[in-house]
Design a protein around this motif. Structure first.
Motif, short mmCIF file in Angstrom:
data_model
loop_
_atom_site.label_atom_id
_atom_site.label_comp_id
_atom_site.label_asym_id
_atom_site.label_seq_id
_atom_site.Cartn_x
_atom_site.Cartn_y
_atom_site.Cartn_z
N LEU A 216 0.83 -1.21 0.00
CA LEU A 216 0.00 0.00 0.00
C LEU A 216 0.86 1.25 0.00
CD1 LEU A 216 -2.63 1.61 0.31
CD2 LEU A 216 -2.56 1.13 2.76
N VAL A 217 1.90 1.26 0.84
CA VAL A 217 2.78 2.43 0.92
C VAL A 217 3.41 2.70 -0.45
CG1 VAL A 217 4.97 3.22 1.86
CG2 VAL A 217 3.25 2.28 3.38
N SER A 218 3.90 1.63 -1.10
CA SER A 218 4.59 1.82 -2.38
C SER A 218 3.65 2.38 -3.44
CB SER A 218 5.19 0.50 -2.86
OG SER A 218 4.17 -0.41 -3.22
N LYS A 219 2.38 1.97 -3.41
CA LYS A 219 1.43 2.48 -4.40
C LYS A 219 0.98 3.91 -4.06
CE LYS A 219 0.97 -1.68 -6.37
NZ LYS A 219 1.54 -1.98 -7.68
N PHE A 220 0.90 4.19 -2.76
CA PHE A 220 0.34 5.47 -2.34
C PHE A 220 1.37 6.60 -2.38
CE2 PHE A 220 -0.29 8.36 1.32
CZ PHE A 220 -1.40 9.03 0.86
N ILE A 221 2.54 6.37 -1.80
CA ILE A 221 3.55 7.43 -1.68
C ILE A 221 4.04 7.87 -3.06
CG2 ILE A 221 5.93 7.87 -0.89
CD1 ILE A 221 3.94 8.13 1.32
N ALA A 231 8.61 12.79 2.12
CA ALA A 231 9.67 13.19 3.07
C ALA A 231 9.25 12.87 4.49
CB ALA A 231 9.97 14.67 2.90
N ASP A 232 7.99 13.23 4.84
CA ASP A 232 7.53 12.95 6.20
C ASP A 232 7.49 11.45 6.48
OD1 ASP A 232 7.22 15.65 6.56
OD2 ASP A 232 5.07 15.65 6.05
N PHE A 233 7.02 10.68 5.49
CA PHE A 233 6.93 9.24 5.72
C PHE A 233 8.33 8.63 5.88
CE2 PHE A 233 7.00 4.86 4.25
CZ PHE A 233 6.04 4.30 5.06
N LEU A 234 9.26 9.06 5.01
CA LEU A 234 10.61 8.52 5.12
C LEU A 234 11.24 8.92 6.44
CD1 LEU A 234 11.98 9.09 1.48
CD2 LEU A 234 11.27 6.93 2.52
N ASP A 235 10.99 10.13 6.86
CA ASP A 235 11.53 10.57 8.16
C ASP A 235 10.96 9.72 9.29
OD1 ASP A 235 13.04 12.48 9.77
OD2 ASP A 235 11.06 13.08 10.51
N LEU A 262 10.24 0.59 2.76
CA LEU A 262 11.29 1.35 2.08
C LEU A 262 11.71 0.65 0.78
CD1 LEU A 262 13.45 2.34 5.18
CD2 LEU A 262 12.11 3.88 3.74
N ALA A 263 11.85 -0.69 0.84
CA ALA A 263 12.24 -1.42 -0.37
C ALA A 263 11.19 -1.26 -1.46
CB ALA A 263 12.47 -2.89 -0.03
N VAL A 281 18.82 7.50 3.53
CA VAL A 281 18.32 6.16 3.87
C VAL A 281 19.49 5.18 3.99
CG1 VAL A 281 16.95 4.21 3.04
CG2 VAL A 281 16.08 6.54 2.79
N LEU A 282 20.45 5.28 3.08
CA LEU A 282 21.60 4.37 3.13
C LEU A 282 22.41 4.59 4.40
CD1 LEU A 282 23.25 2.23 1.62
CD2 LEU A 282 24.52 4.09 0.52
#
Length: 1200
Positions: A216-221, A231-235, A262-263, A281-282
């Motif tokens: 879901l995250v990959s499709k939505f973000i 940015a907020d989600f990755l943070d 993340l992947a 991220v790395l």
């Protein structure tokens, strides 16, 4: 395996403990469906979902049935594709119906999940409704979900997948929000925020919904209108990841969710959107120290994320420098073609047009982490890292990609672990498959792959490297598809030989099959492997499943092609003769026996010198394998010389013969026959002695013969010092060596023994039969049995007497195994010396000694010795039956007049008894021997004369039917064997065997033997004479085995069942029938002064059954039962009271009606396990009621 199939590269090669067994037919069937054949049942099942709600059991049954239907298509899930839409529509109708109860919705989602599990969510995902109108209802369904409810996780999983599909609609979600101000001062959440909140909350749950949340995250973000949330989600995800620890379960779950999300983002997101955050991220990922975790899944997800970050740093492009094969037609490769017909490879060596392309510094870190991942301890991590290496290298300039290849090749160092070798193989296969391993690198790559094909490292009592060899086969498979034939032409000889060697000589069945598949792929794709089609037809997937077949049969066929002979010989010498597994060493020696005949000159010049030097190796396994190989190769070359009618010296020169002769003395001088390794060396040198003797080596009169004889005798004398698991093998090797040695080196003239040596050898071996060690007796008994005829001539009586002496069981010495081996030796001696009716008893089996030999064997059929191992006497009985068969057939063939009627009667009756006993294996063996003797016939008629009731037996057991009888099955054996009760000559012995079976413990044996006995008894109820004869035999059997607990206790149990079944009802019409009187007397004698509880209980049941017989015998029976009511053992008193109570209910005429109630009350109300004085009062009361005299206590005599 088909030409285009891929060997199981990512799988570890696991040991197969039973790989020499037959191939499972399921492998051959594979996928056997042509279409989804359960459509009607599935439609009916999904259509009646509302009816399943009421009953939980029905609901579970329907779910289970649906799982069974779907699981059938796990191997062919594509067959479901035409039916997925209507299945989903049926279930979603229930879900979208607002009147559907919550339980019904959950049930529908359970069914949806089962379909998804079989077909995979990626295919199933696109079938979900994804209109604008679906977004709000799906979001609303989440409000009723409880993330902690573990019973309904399928609902949440499917809803998250559905929501991820709705995220693909091409409209801005803000249009769906309307007016967010629902009440003054109170803002309603936007659709984007709601979806993001749902995704974040389910990324940290412990069930499978976490995986769907990552999707879901990959499709939505990655949506254009949600980019500002990235940015907020990755943070948030990086902060959550940094706070979590893989030391706790909660931390592992959280990290798993974050890494998956993340992947997926970096996989599906646009590069320009993700690139600004990739470095951060790395860096965060490096700080988490995930490689230190023991959780395989976390390490795999980390490698997956790292490779996605690497791809983000690099521009997406197809490397212009990569190798492209072009046409890959199998048909073109399999047809004869000329070089001019081939398309030239499309590889160009021109510099990359983007040489100036700047590679970010982070890529180096990414590649380094992926290279470390290749050495991970888990296969899935290494496989993911290998795929990452291939993907990243495809975007690098040629020079940098070549550096990556060099780094991968560094994994193939012998300082590295097997994990690094396995990961390196997977990476090379990926690089080759993608065209990133250029032909100029092949000279560096092929040698390490050839090493990997034979990689094996010993670890303790086993080895590692199966997975490395399997992955190396995958590399060869991938190269066959990746390169033009001319690119691999310089390496064809080495690769084809290495794959053939792995196909036939690898220890692991998975590796053999993978090598066969890789060889097949090369034959099909390259068309340059020598004799490829011929080899494939023989060494196919199923043929290589059996290890012995590979080593001894397939290898012989392949060695017929000169290109493969020498590499196969070299491999056996280098790798397999010194293998840690003894079975492989023995198979390798036997394989060398076959292969050296294909290359005798090379074997003489190269193989033998190397083997002789290896016999002095300090390594035990190398030394053992080399001695075995020397024995086999020497014998093979001798056989070849004889076949070709050439002098043996052409293949075995003087230096070689001298080296073979010195092996024993060198090992003796270095004291290598002692200790644990001595067991292996003794067995190997015994094999060497046997093979050199069979090869007629010119050692007659040499001192080495005395040394060999000393080794054989010393080995047999010290068998008790050898470990039990290898004792039998060493004994057989020593006995075989002795037989060959004596045959070759103990003759003065053909067929004439050296008198002095004969006397010394036979006398010494006979003396060893009196050893206090059982194993020593076993060894020398078998040695005497193996002596050739010329050494036995003149001493046959002496040898038979010595062997006969140890077949006798005594109270102080019970050596079962020595008795068994002595019987085998007697049989073998008889076969060796032969039969002549008027011969001398010291030379052949003749009229004077045959009766004594039979007597010895028949006596051993009565051996019922037991110890802590159980009925060990069965070993002796089995050997006696086999010996009787061999001797009787020998006599019947050559001198049938020596088989006298009493002897044949005894043999057949004893076999019939054994064929009716309780142990399945020995019963079957006895029946087979019995049938063989009955049906054996020569040109002049039956071989065995004087068989009792031969005509009746041939009718009962026709030859045509006996081949299909399974004598080990009680249901088939007992109905046939009980028919012998009708033949007077066999009745006693069959009844003796049946008594043990009917009164035994094994349920199936007891049931079928009892049923068969009752069928026979029912058949003779109308024949008083037959019943009388049977009862006389039964009483005689009881009398002969009185106080023999092995027979008497089960016999009492059998009598109880026969009495209860009414087998002797005909005797109730006569008072004091002799059968009843005699049976009562025998039962009394059997239990007199007995303290055996089992025997006493069985006798109580028999006494109660005998109460049905009228006359004075009934009073005597009641007296015995009343005596047992005051037995010293409380358990016997209670058992007697219970049995008498049941007996009075069964036989109403035993007690008068006027006292019956009072007798029953006394029996049931008395506590019979209390003190004897109290019990005696009640017992005496019963005596008065039953009219039986009260028993009187006999005072003990007072000592003077």
């Amino acid at each position: 395996m088909g030409v285009s199939e891929e060997p199981g590269a990512p799988e570890d090669g696991m040991e197969n403990g039973s790989e020499d067994g037959p191939e499972d037919g399921a492998l051959a069937r594979g996928g056997c469906f042509e279409a989804f054949g359960d459509s009607a049942e599935t439609r009916a099942l999904l259509g009646r979902l509302p009816e399943l709600l009421g009953d939980g059991a029905v609901r579970e049954g329907a779910l289970q049935r649906f799982r069974v239907i779907m699981d059938k298509y796990q191997q062919q899930p594509h067959l479901l594709d035409p039916h997925l839409e209507w299945m989903m529509n049926l279930l979603l109708e229930t879900v979208q119906d607002e009147t559907s109860p919550a339980d019904l919705v959950h049930l529908a989602f359970k069914f949806l999940y089962i379909i998804t599990k079989v077909r995979g969510y990626k295919t199933f995902l696109r079938l979900f409704p994804h209109e604008v109108a679906n977004v709000q209802p799906v979001l609303d369904m989440f409000t009723n979900q409880n993330p902690k409810d573990h019973e309904t996780w399928e609902t949440r999983y499917m809803l998250l997948l559905w929501l991820s599909m709705t995220c693909l609609i091409p409209f801005d979600f803000s249009r769906l929000d309307g007016n967010l101000l629902s009440q003054p001062g109170q803002m309603r959440m936007s659709t984007i925020d709601r979806i993001l909140q749902i995704a974040q909350s389910y990324l940290v749950v412990s069930d499978k919904a976490r995986d769907a949340a990552a999707v879901l995250v990959s499709k939505f973000i990655t949506r254009p209108d949600a980019k500002q949330k990235m940015a907020d989600f990755l943070d948030w995800s990086l902060c959550t990841l940094a706070r979590s620890s893989f030391q706790t379960i909660e931390g592992v779950i959280t990290m798993d969710g974050m890494l998956q999300a993340l992947a997926q983002i970096f996989k599906h997101g646009k590069r320009e959107d993700c690139l600004p955050y990739a470095a951060t991220v790395l860096k965060c990922l490096d700080s988490c120290r995930i490689p230190d975790s023991n959780h395989t899944l976390l390490r795999k997800l980390r490698v997956k994320l790292v490779q996605r970050l690497g791809l983000t740093f690099l521009k997406p492009r197809v490397a212009k420098w990569r190798y492209q094969r072009g046409c890959r037609s199998l048909a073109a490769n399999l047809q004869a073609y000329t070089q001019s017909q081939r398309e030239p490879p499309m590889h160009t060596k021109t510099p990359d047009s983007e040489e100036g392309y700047d590679v970010p510094e982070e890529v180096e870190n990414v590649i380094e982490q992926l290279l470390v991942g290749l050495k991970d301890k888990d296969t899935v991590v290494r496989w993911s890292a290998a795929k990452g290496i291939g993907r990243v290298a495809g975007r690098l300039p040629q020079e940098l990609a070549d550096d990556v290849v060099g780094s991968v090749l560094d994994c193939f160092s012998f300082q590295e672990t097997d994990n690094a070798w396995h990961g390196g193989c997977l990476a090379l296969a990926e690089l080759g498959r993608r065209g990133l391993l250029l032909p100029p690198r092949l000279p560096d790559v092929v040698p390490v792959i050839l090493k990997a094909l034979t990689y094996e490292e010993k670890r303790g009592a086993c080895s590692v490297g199966d997975n490395v060899r399997d992955a190396a086969c995958y590399v060869c498979w991938a190269f066959a598809r990746a390169y033009e034939p001319q690119e691999l032409t310089p390496f064809v000889a080495k690769i084809s030989s290495a794959l053939v060697i792995a196909t036939v000589f690898d220890r692991n069945v998975n590796c053999r099959r993978a090598a066969s598949a890789a060889f097949q792929e090369n034959v099909g794709r390259q068309g340059t492997f020598p004799h490829g089609i011929d080899i494939l037809t023989t060494a196919d997937y199923f043929a290589v499943g059996n290890r012995s077949n590979c080593f001894l049969v397939i290898s012989m066929f392949i060695a017929g092609f000169p290109e493969y002979t020498q590499p196969m010989l070299d491999h056996l010498l280098t790798m397999k003769i010194s293998h840690w597994d003894g079975v492989i060493r023995e198979l390798s020696a036997k394989a060398l026996h076959n292969l050296v005949q294909r290359a005798p000159v090379y074997s003489t010049a190269q193989v033998f010198p190397r083997l002789l030097s290896m016999t002095q190796s300090p390594d035990l396994h190398t030394r053992h394998g080399a001695v075995l190989a020397c024995a086999e190769v020497a014998h093979s070359l001798y056989t070849l010389a004889v076949q070709e009618d050439r002098p043996v010296e052409d293949y075995l020169d003087r230096m070689t013969v001298q080296g073979l002769k010195q092996i024993h003395q060198q090992l003796y001088d270095r004291q290598l026959y002692r200790g644990l390794g001595g067991e292996l060396m003794r067995q190997a040198v015994c094999v060497l002695i046997e093979k050199l003797s069979l090869s007629k080596m010119p050692f007659k009169g040499d001192t080495v013969i005395d040394g060999w004889l000393w080794l054989i005798s010393d080995t047999l004398r010290n068998l008790h010092h050898i470990s039990s698991h290898s004792r039998q093998q060493i004994k057989e090797a020593a006995v075989s060596a002795l037989a060959a040695l004596c045959n070759e080196y103990y003759t003065e003239e053909p067929g004439e023994a050296d008198a002095a040596a004969q006397g010394e050898l036979v006398g010494k071996y006979l003396a060893e039969l009196q050893s206090p060690e059982e194993m020593t007796r076993c060894g020398f008994a078998m040695a005497l049995g193996a002596l050739p005829g010329f050494l036995l001539r003149g001493r046959l009586q002496q040898v038979l007497a010595g062997l006969r002496a140890i077949t006798l069981s005594s109270e102080d010495v019970s050596f079962v195994e020595s008795r068994r081996d002595a019987l085998k030796a007697i049989s073998r001696v008889c076969q060796t010396v032969g039969v002549r009716a008027d011969g001398r008893p010291d030379e052949v089996v003749c009229r004077e000694n045959v009766a004594q030999i039979y007597c010895t064997m028949l006596n051993c059929l009565r051996d019922y010795t037991t110890d802590s191992r159980g009925d060990v006497g069965a070993w002796v009985r089995e050997a006696a039956m086999t010996s009787l068969l061999d001797l009787t057939l020998l006599l019947g063939r050559d001198q049938p007049e020596l088989i006298e009627a009493p002897i044949c009667h005894g043999v057949m009756c004893c076999l019939a008894q054994q064929a009716s006993e309780k142990i399945d294996h020995f019963r079957a063996h006895a029946a087979q021997v019995f049938m063989t003797l009955l049906h054996s016939a020569g040109p002049a008629g039956p071989t065995v004369p004087h068989v009792p009731h031969r005509g009746e037996l041939e009718k009962l057991f026709p030859r045509s039917d006996m081949a299909f009888v399974n004598w080990t099955a009680p249901s088939q054996a007992f109905p046939r064997i009980t028919q012998l009760l009708g033949l007077p000559a066999y009745r006693y012995h069959v009844l003796l065997g049946l008594a043990v079976s009917v009164g035994g413990l094994t349920e199936s044996t007891v049931r079928h033997s009892t049923q068969s006995l009752f069928v026979y008894m029912k058949g003779i109820q109308g024949d008083p004479q037959a019943l009388g004869s049977f009862s006389e035999t039964l009483l005689q059997l009881f009398e002969d085995n009185l106080l023999n607990d092995r027979v008497s206790v089960p016999l009492l149990k059998m009598l109880d069942q026969m009495l209860a079944n009414g087998c002797f009802d005909i005797f109730t019409t006569e008072e004091d029938h002799p059968f009843c009187v005699k049976l009562l007397a025998l039962c009394k004698a059997e239990i007199s002064k007995s303290k055996d509880v089992q025997k006493l209980r069985s006798s109580i049941a028999v006494f109660c059954g005998m109460a049905q017989f009228p006359g004075s015998v009934r009073k005597k029976v009641l007296l015995q039962l009343l005596l047992l009511l005051c037995h010293p053992f409380p358990v016997i008193r209670k058992t007697t009271a219970g049995q008498v109570y049941e007996m009075l209910l069964t036989y109403s005429d035993v007690v008068g009606a006027d006292v019956l109630d009072e007798v029953m009350a006394v029996l049931s109300d008395t506590a019979w396990d209390t003190e004897l004085p109290l019990v005696r009062v009640q017992r005496n009361r019963l005596c008065d009621l039953l009219g039986v005299p009260r028993p009187q206590l006999v005072p003990k005599p007072v000592a003077p």
